[in-house]
Design a protein around this motif. Structure first.
Motif, short mmCIF file in Angstrom:
data_model
loop_
_atom_site.label_atom_id
_atom_site.label_comp_id
_atom_site.label_asym_id
_atom_site.label_seq_id
_atom_site.Cartn_x
_atom_site.Cartn_y
_atom_site.Cartn_z
N GLY A 76 0.62 -1.35 0.07
CA GLY A 76 -0.07 -0.05 -0.21
C GLY A 76 0.90 1.28 -0.24
O GLY A 76 1.83 1.21 -0.47
N GLN A 77 0.29 2.29 0.77
CA GLN A 77 1.11 3.84 0.82
C GLN A 77 0.28 4.39 2.12
O GLN A 77 -0.36 4.50 2.70
CB GLN A 77 0.54 4.41 -0.26
CG GLN A 77 -1.08 5.41 -0.58
CD GLN A 77 -1.36 5.43 -1.29
OE1 GLN A 77 -0.49 6.53 -2.14
NE2 GLN A 77 -2.14 6.58 -1.62
N CYS A 78 1.39 5.09 2.65
CA CYS A 78 1.79 5.22 3.66
C CYS A 78 2.80 6.76 3.38
O CYS A 78 3.32 6.59 3.29
CB CYS A 78 1.55 4.84 5.00
SG CYS A 78 1.71 5.40 6.51
N GLY A 79 1.98 7.87 4.28
CA GLY A 79 3.37 8.98 4.49
C GLY A 79 2.68 10.27 4.83
O GLY A 79 1.96 10.01 5.45
N ILE A 80 3.41 11.46 4.55
CA ILE A 80 2.86 12.74 5.38
C ILE A 80 2.76 13.77 4.02
O ILE A 80 3.15 13.51 3.14
CB ILE A 80 4.10 12.92 5.58
CG1 ILE A 80 4.63 12.14 7.06
CG2 ILE A 80 3.38 14.63 6.65
CD1 ILE A 80 5.67 12.27 7.96
N VAL A 81 1.61 14.05 4.42
CA VAL A 81 1.32 15.28 3.27
C VAL A 81 0.35 16.36 3.65
O VAL A 81 -0.09 16.60 4.88
CB VAL A 81 0.06 14.48 1.93
CG1 VAL A 81 0.90 13.64 1.52
CG2 VAL A 81 -1.31 14.14 2.86
N PRO A 82 1.03 17.80 2.87
CA PRO A 82 0.75 18.61 3.65
C PRO A 82 -0.93 18.78 3.34
O PRO A 82 -1.58 18.40 2.05
CB PRO A 82 1.39 19.78 2.85
CG PRO A 82 1.79 19.19 1.73
CD PRO A 82 1.60 17.52 1.74
N GLN A 83 -1.85 19.22 4.17
CA GLN A 83 -3.81 19.47 3.77
C GLN A 83 -4.51 20.85 4.29
O GLN A 83 -3.11 21.43 5.66
CB GLN A 83 -4.31 18.46 4.87
CG GLN A 83 -4.06 17.29 4.11
CD GLN A 83 -5.11 16.90 3.10
OE1 GLN A 83 -5.70 18.41 1.82
NE2 GLN A 83 -4.74 15.53 2.07
N LYS A 84 -4.91 21.18 3.80
CA LYS A 84 -4.91 22.90 4.32
C LYS A 84 -6.68 22.37 5.39
O LYS A 84 -7.60 21.58 4.80
CB LYS A 84 -5.84 23.31 3.18
CG LYS A 84 -6.14 25.11 3.52
CD LYS A 84 -6.21 25.66 2.88
CE LYS A 84 -6.49 27.69 3.46
NZ LYS A 84 -6.15 28.17 1.12
N VAL A 85 -6.30 22.69 6.59
CA VAL A 85 -7.52 21.94 7.36
C VAL A 85 -8.11 24.04 8.41
O VAL A 85 -7.24 24.16 9.36
CB VAL A 85 -6.65 21.76 8.78
CG1 VAL A 85 -8.16 21.27 9.71
CG2 VAL A 85 -6.77 19.87 7.84
N ASN A 86 -9.05 24.64 8.32
CA ASN A 86 -9.24 25.87 9.15
C ASN A 86 -7.83 27.00 8.66
O ASN A 86 -7.67 27.16 9.51
CB ASN A 86 -8.75 25.89 10.81
CG ASN A 86 -10.00 24.70 11.09
OD1 ASN A 86 -11.08 24.58 10.74
ND2 ASN A 86 -9.76 23.56 12.53
N LYS A 87 -8.07 26.96 6.91
CA LYS A 87 -7.13 27.64 6.58
C LYS A 87 -5.42 27.92 7.27
O LYS A 87 -5.32 28.79 6.64
CB LYS A 87 -7.95 28.97 7.77
CG LYS A 87 -9.06 29.52 6.71
CD LYS A 87 -9.62 31.04 7.29
CE LYS A 87 -11.65 30.74 6.32
NZ LYS A 87 -12.15 32.32 7.18
N LYS A 88 -5.21 26.61 7.39
CA LYS A 88 -3.40 26.51 7.69
C LYS A 88 -3.03 25.43 7.18
O LYS A 88 -3.92 24.59 7.08
CB LYS A 88 -3.08 26.52 8.95
CG LYS A 88 -3.25 25.96 10.23
CD LYS A 88 -3.21 26.42 11.37
CE LYS A 88 -3.16 24.96 12.46
NZ LYS A 88 -2.41 25.72 13.95
N ILE A 89 -2.28 25.60 6.93
CA ILE A 89 -1.36 24.08 6.11
C ILE A 89 -0.95 22.97 7.72
O ILE A 89 -0.23 23.71 8.55
CB ILE A 89 0.18 24.20 5.13
CG1 ILE A 89 -0.33 25.37 4.37
CG2 ILE A 89 0.33 23.12 4.97
CD1 ILE A 89 -1.95 24.40 3.24
N GLU A 90 -1.65 21.76 7.59
CA GLU A 90 -1.34 20.40 8.96
C GLU A 90 -0.40 19.71 8.01
O GLU A 90 -0.93 19.13 6.60
CB GLU A 90 -2.03 20.10 9.16
CG GLU A 90 -2.90 21.77 9.83
CD GLU A 90 -3.26 21.87 11.91
OE1 GLU A 90 -1.69 21.27 11.82
OE2 GLU A 90 -3.94 21.94 12.33
N MET A 91 0.24 19.12 8.64
CA MET A 91 1.14 17.94 8.04
C MET A 91 -0.22 16.63 8.61
O MET A 91 0.35 16.23 9.55
CB MET A 91 2.11 17.36 7.97
CG MET A 91 3.01 18.55 8.07
SD MET A 91 3.35 18.38 5.99
CE MET A 91 3.68 20.18 5.95
N GLU A 92 -0.58 15.57 7.80
CA GLU A 92 -1.95 14.48 7.69
C GLU A 92 -0.91 12.96 7.41
O GLU A 92 -0.18 13.38 6.43
CB GLU A 92 -2.26 14.83 7.00
CG GLU A 92 -3.69 13.62 6.80
CD GLU A 92 -4.33 13.31 6.20
OE1 GLU A 92 -5.51 12.61 6.56
OE2 GLU A 92 -4.65 13.37 5.23
#
Length: 166
Positions: A76-92
């Motif tokens: 499969g795949q797994c990792g860390i990606v930037p996501q916009k949450v509540n108007k700021k970038i978080e690492m998911e």
């Protein structure tokens, strides 16, 4: 092959253009993609790989291919990606595995390795996971790696739960 992390059973490595066929085993499976907006075609999978490669270039992180350490079989795949949450970038931390790999603890093991990598290699101390509330297996993985429920919000046209690890 650029290896990111190895665990007791898994290798996490950078994705490349040759991973299209393996990724399609997940992306074309409606059961594996149940909590995503839709399955993906071969061309959409190629776009996914390009998006991932761009994340490597821009952020020095992204989704990584997860393989069995002993056999090299794609899981499969797994990792860390930037996501916009509540108007700021978080690492998911994101994870998605082919159905044949479900129920073996691979997602938990890979996600734990990603937390370790984020903390030790990148200095990232806060990570989130964006999870469909009905996706109980993903919720269990998030909890097993030490994440706690933080909030519910609308993203991608639906309600999702945000879990946090810090």
């Amino acid at each position: 092959m650029n290896i990111i992390q190895e665990t007791e059973r898994l290798r996490l490595r950078e994705m490349n253009h040759e991973d299209v066929v393996q990724l399609l085993t997940i992306f074309s499976d409606p059961v594996a993609m149940k909590y995503y907006p839709a399955t993906k075609s071969k061309s959409e999978t190629k776009e996914w790989i390009e998006w991932t490669l761009e994340n490597y270039r821009k952020f020095n992180l992204g989704l990584w291919v997860v393989e069995d350490l002993e056999t090299g079989i794609f899981l499969g795949q797994c990792g860390i990606v930037p996501q916009k949450v509540n108007k700021k970038i978080e690492m998911e931390i994101g994870y998605l595995f082919k159905r044949e790999a479900w129920g073996n603890g691979y997602a938990t093991e890979a996600a734990s390795a990603c937390c370790e990598y984020a903390n030790e290699q990148l200095g990232i101390t806060r990570l989130i996971s964006i999870i469909d509330p009905a996706n109980e297996p993903s919720v269990r993985v998030a909890k097993r790696i030490g994440m706690t429920y933080e909030q519910q919000m609308e993203k991608w046209g639906k309600l999702v739960d945000i879990y946090c690890y810090s």
